[in-house]
Scaffold this active site. Structure first.
Site, PDB file in Angstrom:
ATOM      1  N   HIS A 116       0.800  -1.232   0.000  1.00 57.91           N
ATOM      2  CA  HIS A 116       0.000   0.000   0.000  1.00 57.91           C
ATOM      3  C   HIS A 116       0.827   1.273   0.000  1.00 57.91           C
ATOM      4  O   HIS A 116       0.261   2.359   0.096  1.00 57.91           O
ATOM      5  CB  HIS A 116      -0.925   0.046   1.213  1.00 57.91           C
ATOM      6  CG  HIS A 116      -1.994  -0.987   1.217  1.00 57.91           C
ATOM      7  ND1 HIS A 116      -3.266  -0.745   0.731  1.00 57.91           N
ATOM      8  CD2 HIS A 116      -1.991  -2.272   1.630  1.00 57.91           C
ATOM      9  CE1 HIS A 116      -3.995  -1.834   0.871  1.00 57.91           C
ATOM     10  NE2 HIS A 116      -3.241  -2.786   1.414  1.00 57.91           N
TER      11      HIS A 116
ATOM     12  N   LYS B 174     -14.661   8.537  -3.083  1.00 57.42           N
ATOM     13  CA  LYS B 174     -15.901   8.864  -2.364  1.00 57.42           C
ATOM     14  C   LYS B 174     -16.439  10.207  -2.841  1.00 57.42           C
ATOM     15  O   LYS B 174     -17.640  10.374  -3.069  1.00 57.42           O
ATOM     16  CB  LYS B 174     -15.655   8.900  -0.849  1.00 57.42           C
ATOM     17  CG  LYS B 174     -15.290   7.533  -0.275  1.00 57.42           C
ATOM     18  CD  LYS B 174     -14.630   7.615   1.103  1.00 57.42           C
ATOM     19  CE  LYS B 174     -13.858   6.324   1.370  1.00 57.42           C
ATOM     20  NZ  LYS B 174     -12.956   6.429   2.526  1.00 57.42           N
TER      21      LYS B 174
END
Ligand code: KUQ
Length: 822
Positions: free
Chosen positions: A370, A675
């Site tokens: 990540h 989002k």
């Protein structure tokens, strides 16, 4: 005694009805009989009783799903993660089970709104930021796709700290989210596991005369699973998130107790329980603490033992096709000790030989990276590893020795390469490089966005990519459209459904149809869209007013940056732009001005000095700007404290402009960007992480791109002279001058010296001043565009309608197709 399975077939539990009459009856029973509340009005109890009533209606589906997913010959995946940032659960379950209306009806009898009750639930903040929230979105999607995936994590007693602001400074307060209990969890002490720490190893010969190793004289800690239901969207699937709590083992404490030392026994108990006490609050940086390594091993060992227990129950004591039916996904290197732990269990306990055990391990482990940030790459001192996990250290040395042979065979005589690729980093103070252990032990290694995965292959893991190119792949992140659109933005949810039907909730690729739907009656559609955005901006403005005392006018451009505070995310660049606007206003350069409300929120790791200073700077600038009568409504700045999942549910629907301004090449993916996009915000962003893919999906007319690209960043680093940028840009010079004059810290001299020095340093890794001009120019294009509301609305609609790719349903389908093959 009858066997459980015999009993089970006789006792059939009927699913409970979901109408408001039945729900109300359950609710009242819980409130009065179970919780014992006859009088008084404590909203929390309403939440608790409602959660229990709802949980009852999840239960039969939960049993059924468990049975279905645990049949023999069902391949299962295990998502191992130190973090699951779930947030609240009630609203999510109501949406998934389609019982929002009966719930409202029930609460109406008490003159309560659903929103009041929902907001009583504490956030389950068992994560720092994107990595933890991603795990939670993955769980949601797996349940909605009916994938047999079990989440394994730690049941931290204290989640992510609560952030207060005092005099502009961040103050951390413990988050005792379990104080009033957790109605969602089911403790299962019958499935406890024992975890070893310390002690030493010795060789012995077993009955067949084979030499083996045992790990003895260890201090054992008991892991107790607590299960949380993860409901799928209207598909009757309920998956499991299994969180481990640490407690002292009986033996451990009884020794001292019998020796007459009661307090030593209790101390030992405390020591054990500390393991699951608190989440480490460092996002994208390493803590290096022994307790953190204990947490990692605790999770890995408990989960692996649990999987093997379940395996043996259905398959007996054979491991020949264990790898056919089980796959582990490691969420970053945090649970990577699992590679060595699975070897230990298979060799020392299950008596397999090394070759068999290694084959199983390397066919069941898959690793997701990540981050490329060097400070986040985990490595543990071999001394620490040896004293805490002596057997695991031996196994890691053996894995490395075998691996070094393999490398030497492929590149004879290339000793530099051997040193570079060794799992053990040599030098004074040897260390175990966890990422390398993960790569060597896994059959799949993935990054989390296109650019990030490419950079892994050409940079950080280049040597490994040359050795095993077939192991490397990309899985671009996503977010769940249930929480981040259907639940967080009910107005837009209903509007979308009126226009294109409701299929998009379970399959976000349908959201594309918005474009055609819009053309049917453009004027009405656009009006509907803007109305909803206005209402969502009002909801956000109310929150800002309540929390920060700052008045946001909904006609202004809502410009939002919420995420962990980190130098690479460049909240500083945002603040420099704010100061630039302030300078312009003070100079009277305000013709044709577009009012702007800037919202910044996020937590700083408690030990991260610079991040905390940035928070203080934002607060000081906000105070000066907001109180200046010359500024008025033209510019408002607010720092929103305690940014978390439930706050994001209010923030992203009410945002016009989404700030994604990291130094290119540094943000692995980003998920806040998705989002915002889903909720119709337009992004101002660098060519970094998943921004690139957002830009490709939405087209450059609907995205504000600025700044250096990743390769340009690397080029610039060689010869970066920030003073040159200041000298050549009078607007930047004005901003720096105002900052250096102490205008934002009049009574706190030198407060921001470190910030100023970092910006002006030729070694500034984030190259903030290099992107200033490009950013400010881009912000001018933003306001020009915003003045044409119709164009803005079209771009907003384009963002939502092109967000289909960024659903975690797609991400999970790709993990499944390429890695898990369930
Ligand atoms: C590292 N690394 C240590 C806790 C978290 C970490 C402890 O993962 C997101 C990305 C985002 C990246 C974040 C991350 N967190 C990396 C971490 O910074 O870019 O979107 C999910 O992949």
């Amino acid at each position: 005694m009858k066997k459980y399975d015999e009993i089970k077939t006789k006792v059939v539990i009927k699913p409970l009805p979901k109408d408001s009459y039945s729900l109300s009856e359950s609710f009242n029973l819980y409130l009065r009989n179970h919780l014992g509340h006859f009088t008084g009005f404590v909203p929390y109890y309403f939440y608790e009783a409602m959660a229990l009533a709802v949980r009852d209606r999840i239960m039969t589906n939960w049993y059924d799903t468990w049975d279905r997913h645990n049949k023999p010959q069902t391949r299962k995946a295990y998502y191992m993660s130190l973090e699951f940032l779930i947030g609240r659960a009630l609203g999510n379950h109501l949406l998934n089970m389609d019982i929002e209306q009966p719930t409202r009806d029930t609460l109406l009898e008490f003159s309560m709104t659903l929103e009041d009750v929902i907001s009583e639930e504490p956030d389950a903040g068992l994560g720092n930021g994107g990595l933890g929230r991603l795990a939670a979105c993955f769980m949601d999607s797996c349940a909605s796709l009916d994938l047999p995936v079990l989440g394994y994590g730690i049941r931290y007693e204290y989640g992510m700290f609560k952030q207060h602001i005092e005099n502009g400074h961040q103050i951390e307060e413990p988050d005792h989210w379990l104080r009033d209990g957790n109605p969602w969890e089911i403790p299962r002490p019958e499935f406890e596991q024992s975890i070893q720490f310390g002690g030493y190893t010795e060789k012995y010969h077993d009955n067949e005369g084979v030499e083996r190793v045992r790990w003895i004289d260890s201090n054992d800690v008991v892991a107790i699973p607590h299960d949380m239901p993860i409901s799928g969207y209207r598909n009757n699937t309920v998956n499991t998130l299994r969180l481990w709590k640490a407690t002292a083992s009986e033996v451990f404490s009884l020794d001292d107790f019998n020796a007459g030392s009661y307090s030593d026994a209790v101390e030992a108990k405390n020591d054990a329980e500390h393991i699951s006490m608190v989440l480490y609050p460092n996002d994208a940086s390493e803590s290096g603490k022994v307790l953190r390594l204990k947490q990692q091993y605790f999770l890995a060992s408990a989960s692996l033992q649990d999987v093997i227990r379940i395996w043996e129950r259905t398959n007996g004591y054979q491991y020949d096709d264990f790898a056919r039916y089980n796959v582990f996904q490691l969420n970053d290197t945090h649970p990577t000790i699992a590679v060595a732990e699975l070897m230990r269990i298979l060799i020392d306990i299950k008596k397999l030989d090394w070759k068999q055990a290694w084959a199983i391990t390397t066919q069941t482990m898959a690793y997701t990276n990540h981050t490329l940030l060097p400070e986040a790459l985990e490595s543990w001192p071999t001394t620490m590893m040896k004293s805490l996990l002596p057997r695991l250290m031996e196994i890691i040395y053996q894995i490395n020795e075998n691996f070094m042979h393999e490398v030497a065979l492929k590149w004879p005589g290339d000793n530099d390469r051997l040193a570079r690729m060794s799992i053990i980093e040599e030098g004074n103070g040897k260390r175990v490089r966890m990422a390398y252990l993960a790569i060597v032990g896994s059959f799949s290694i993935n990054g989390v966005a296109d650019l990030h995965s490419k950079l892994l292959c050409t940079g950080l893991f280049k040597d490994f990519y040359e050795l095993w190119p077939e192991k490397f792949n990309n899985k671009t992140n996503g977010v769940t459209p249930r929480r981040w659109l259907a639940h967080a933005n009910p107005l837009l949810r209903d509007f979308i459904t009126e226009n294109i039907g409701s299929d998009w909730v379970a399959d976000l690729s349908h959201i594309k149809q918005l474009q055609q739907a819009m053309h049917k009656n453009e004027a009405a559609f656009m009006r509907g869209w803007t109305d909803i955005k206005q209402q969502n901006k009002q909801r956000l403005a109310n929150m800002v007013k309540n929390e920060c005392g700052v008045e946001f006018n909904t006609d202004a451009l809502f410009d939002v940056q919420v995420k962990r505070v980190h130098e690479y995310k460049r909240q500083l660049l945002n603040i420099l732009h704010v100061i630039h606007l302030y300078v312009k206003i003070k100079k009277g350069d305000t013709s044709n001005w577009t009012p702007r409300c800037v919202l910044i929120g996020g937590k700083a790791a408690p030990g991260y000095h610079m991040a905390k200073l940035i928070i203080k700077l934002v607060n000081n600038v906000a105070e000066i700007v907001n109180e200046d009568p010359d500024v008025g409504d033209r510019l408002k700045v607010a720092f929103l404290k305690n940014y978390n999942v439930s706050r994001m549910e209010v923030i992203c629907p009410g945002t016009d402009l989404s700030e994604q301004i990291s130094t290119a090449g540094k943000e692995a993916s980003g998920t806040g960007n998705m989002k915002f996009m889903m909720n119709g915000a337009i992004t101002i962003g660098t060519y970094d992480g998943a921004n690139i893919e957002i830009l490709e999906a939405v087209g450059e007319d609907n995205f504000f791109l600025f700044g250096l690209k990743a390769d340009e960043v690397e080029g610039m680093r060689q010869n970066y002279l920030p003073q040159g940028f200041i000298d050549n840009d009078s607007e930047l010079a004005d901003v720096m001058h105002l900052l250096e004059s102490g205008h934002f810290n009049l009574f706190e001299p030198h407060l921001f010296d470190d910030v100023i020095a970092a910006l002006k340093s030729p070694h500034d890794p984030w190259l903030t001043l290099a992107d200033f001009r490009s950013y400010v120019d881009c912000q001018m294009r933003v306001v020009d565009f915003f003045q044409n509301r119709e164009a803005w609305t079209r771009a907003s609609i384009a963002n939502t309608s092109n967000s289909g790719f960024f659903s975690t349903d797609r991400t999970m389908q790709q993990y499944n197709a390429d890695i898990w093959k369930l």
